[in-house]
Design a protein around this motif. Structure first.
Motif, PDB file in Angstrom:
ATOM      1  N   ALA A 172     -42.071  49.742  52.962  1.00  0.00           N
ATOM      2  CA  ALA A 172     -43.435  49.407  53.388  1.00  0.00           C
ATOM      3  C   ALA A 172     -43.395  48.474  54.592  1.00  0.00           C
ATOM      4  N   ASN A 173     -42.435  47.553  54.609  1.00  0.00           N
ATOM      5  CA  ASN A 173     -42.249  46.691  55.780  1.00  0.00           C
ATOM      6  C   ASN A 173     -41.910  47.533  57.006  1.00  0.00           C
ATOM      7  N   THR A 174     -41.092  48.556  56.825  1.00  0.00           N
ATOM      8  CA  THR A 174     -40.751  49.452  57.927  1.00  0.00           C
ATOM      9  C   THR A 174     -42.008  50.089  58.512  1.00  0.00           C
ATOM     10  N   ALA A 175     -42.873  50.566  57.629  1.00  0.00           N
ATOM     11  CA  ALA A 175     -44.129  51.166  58.084  1.00  0.00           C
ATOM     12  C   ALA A 175     -44.978  50.144  58.832  1.00  0.00           C
ATOM     13  N   ALA A 176     -45.012  48.906  58.316  1.00  0.00           N
ATOM     14  CA  ALA A 176     -45.789  47.858  58.973  1.00  0.00           C
ATOM     15  C   ALA A 176     -45.204  47.506  60.339  1.00  0.00           C
ATOM     16  N   ASN A 207     -31.327  48.841  55.351  1.00  0.00           N
ATOM     17  CA  ASN A 207     -32.133  48.509  56.525  1.00  0.00           C
ATOM     18  C   ASN A 207     -31.617  49.219  57.768  1.00  0.00           C
ATOM     19  N   ALA A 208     -30.294  49.315  57.887  1.00  0.00           N
ATOM     20  CA  ALA A 208     -29.724  50.022  59.038  1.00  0.00           C
ATOM     21  C   ALA A 208     -30.121  51.496  59.024  1.00  0.00           C
ATOM     22  N   GLU A 209     -30.133  52.084  57.845  1.00  0.00           N
ATOM     23  CA  GLU A 209     -30.542  53.493  57.738  1.00  0.00           C
ATOM     24  C   GLU A 209     -32.029  53.660  58.017  1.00  0.00           C
ATOM     25  N   LEU A 210     -32.831  52.671  57.657  1.00  0.00           N
ATOM     26  CA  LEU A 210     -34.258  52.724  57.977  1.00  0.00           C
ATOM     27  C   LEU A 210     -34.472  52.629  59.481  1.00  0.00           C
ATOM     28  N   VAL A 211     -33.662  51.821  60.138  1.00  0.00           N
ATOM     29  CA  VAL A 211     -33.742  51.738  61.599  1.00  0.00           C
ATOM     30  C   VAL A 211     -33.413  53.096  62.219  1.00  0.00           C
ATOM     31  N   GLN A 231     -37.047  41.875  58.139  1.00  0.00           N
ATOM     32  CA  GLN A 231     -38.099  41.979  57.121  1.00  0.00           C
ATOM     33  C   GLN A 231     -39.318  41.129  57.509  1.00  0.00           C
ATOM     34  N   GLU A 232     -39.752  41.321  58.733  1.00  0.00           N
ATOM     35  CA  GLU A 232     -40.796  40.487  59.317  1.00  0.00           C
ATOM     36  C   GLU A 232     -42.093  40.482  58.507  1.00  0.00           C
ATOM     37  N   PHE A 233     -42.449  41.623  57.945  1.00  0.00           N
ATOM     38  CA  PHE A 233     -43.737  41.714  57.255  1.00  0.00           C
ATOM     39  C   PHE A 233     -43.592  41.891  55.738  1.00  0.00           C
ATOM     40  N   SER A 234     -42.428  41.554  55.194  1.00  0.00           N
ATOM     41  CA  SER A 234     -42.233  41.735  53.753  1.00  0.00           C
ATOM     42  C   SER A 234     -43.174  40.835  52.945  1.00  0.00           C
ATOM     43  N   GLY A 235     -43.422  39.633  53.455  1.00  0.00           N
ATOM     44  CA  GLY A 235     -44.367  38.750  52.769  1.00  0.00           C
ATOM     45  C   GLY A 235     -45.759  39.334  52.763  1.00  0.00           C
ATOM     46  N   TRP A 236     -46.167  39.892  53.895  1.00  0.00           N
ATOM     47  CA  TRP A 236     -47.487  40.527  53.966  1.00  0.00           C
ATOM     48  C   TRP A 236     -47.561  41.723  53.019  1.00  0.00           C
ATOM     49  N   VAL A 237     -46.489  42.496  52.910  1.00  0.00           N
ATOM     50  CA  VAL A 237     -46.483  43.637  51.985  1.00  0.00           C
ATOM     51  C   VAL A 237     -46.810  43.160  50.566  1.00  0.00           C
ATOM     52  N   GLY A 238     -46.176  42.073  50.147  1.00  0.00           N
ATOM     53  CA  GLY A 238     -46.450  41.533  48.815  1.00  0.00           C
ATOM     54  C   GLY A 238     -47.891  41.088  48.677  1.00  0.00           C
ATOM     55  N   ASP A 239     -48.425  40.426  49.701  1.00  0.00           N
ATOM     56  CA  ASP A 239     -49.814  39.969  49.666  1.00  0.00           C
ATOM     57  C   ASP A 239     -50.782  41.153  49.601  1.00  0.00           C
TER      58      ASP A 239
END
Length: 301
Positions: A172-176, A207-211, A231-239
């Motif tokens: 989900a962070n990847t999508a964000a 993460n490398a494979e997601l890239v 994982q820049e937006f992982s916190g936002w994903v949880g929120d």
């Protein structure tokens, strides 16, 4: 009789009794002092242990209370809204949501010329994958033609099903990340995430494979790779996930999210067969017709 120590005379019997009593008294006093010290040491040890436990509990509580995280660009509603103009698909730009701000629901009253579809997905959810496999191409076709808008809300409710790797959050962070840095590529990345969906119970893609996945899907902005790795937006994903699970879904009469995929057409939930493209198309046409009958505006193809 005990042998007498050479050069030392024994004291009288009376004095020996006094010496024995005094020795016993001194021993009792020393034992009382030792007992007192032990009690204080014990109390102090218990106190220190309690302080240590309290400190550990405090650290765990503080650690579990994470501050809100700012959201990505183009996801002010906690989802990204895609539209088409007859030839191309693009994201509707929005400002990033501040860490302490509430998301802003999409103003569907301004979308009178399209059928508005919203989906809540977890990229580890096999039923989400089934829906995408069955209906993704049709949705893209409708979207390109400008007949629908498509709002995708990536959430993470299956982290416990990825062997500790938190794949739901990472995907989900990847999508964000894509929504923030190269939003017009979102639909292609969304399709790629489902095309390469791991099986529940596995660690999923690294993460490398997601890239690599997003690059193969057409993402060229190098900031996306850094965003995924950090994982820049992982916190936002949880929120965003908590908001979906705790609050009524915007632009619907539905309460909090109960599972994925949740597919909404004109605010009405699709409850038909996720693997039946004809059934889903009929439902979309039904909602389009219902909107036309209500507003007098033709929202169909």
């Amino acid at each position: 009789m005990n042998a007498k120590t050479p050069g030392q005379s024994l004291p009288p019997k009376k004095d020996r009794r006094e010496v024995a009593r005094e020795t016993a008294r001194i021993q009792r006093e020393e034992q009382k002092k030792r007992d007192t010290r032990n009690r204080w040491f014990l109390r102090g040890g218990i106190g220190l242990a309690l302080v240590a436990v309290a400190a550990i509990v405090a650290v765990l509580i503080v650690g579990s209370i994470k501050p809100p995280s700012p959201g990505p660009l183009n996801m002010a509603s906690d989802g990204i809204l895609m539209q088409g103009d007859g030839t191309t698909i693009s994201a509707v730009p929005t400002a990033a949501t501040a860490a302490d701000a509430e998301p802003v629901p999409t103003d569907v009253s301004a979308l009178t010329d399209t059928v508005n579809i919203a989906v809540y997905v977890d990229y580890l959810c096999p039923y989400c994958g089934q829906f995408e496999t069955t209906n993704g191409a049709q949705l893209a076709s409708w979207l390109t033609a400008g007949n629908i808008t498509l709002e995708t809300h990536p959430i993470s409710i299956l982290d416990q099903s990825s062997s500790g790797s938190k794949y739901s959050t990472r995907s989900a962070n990847t999508a964000a990340c894509v929504a923030n840095y190269q939003p017009d590529s979102f639909l292609d990345v969304n399709a790629a995430l489902f095309a390469n969906q791991p099986t529940e119970g596995t660690t999923g893609l690294s993460n490398a494979e997601l890239v690599s996945l997003v690059e193969e899907a057409g993402v060229t902005d190098e900031a996306v790779a850094t965003c995924i790795t950090d994982q820049e937006f992982s916190g936002w994903v949880g929120d965003a996930t908590d908001r979906a699970l705790d609050n009524p879904l915007p632009n619907t009469d539905i309460g909090a999210l109960t599972g994925t995929p949740t597919v909404l057409v004109q605010g009405v939930q699709y409850t038909g067969d996720l693997g039946d493209a004809a059934a889903f198309e009929a439902f979309v046409m039904e909602q389009a017709t219902a909107t036309t009958d209500t507003s007098g505006t033709d929202t169909g193809e």
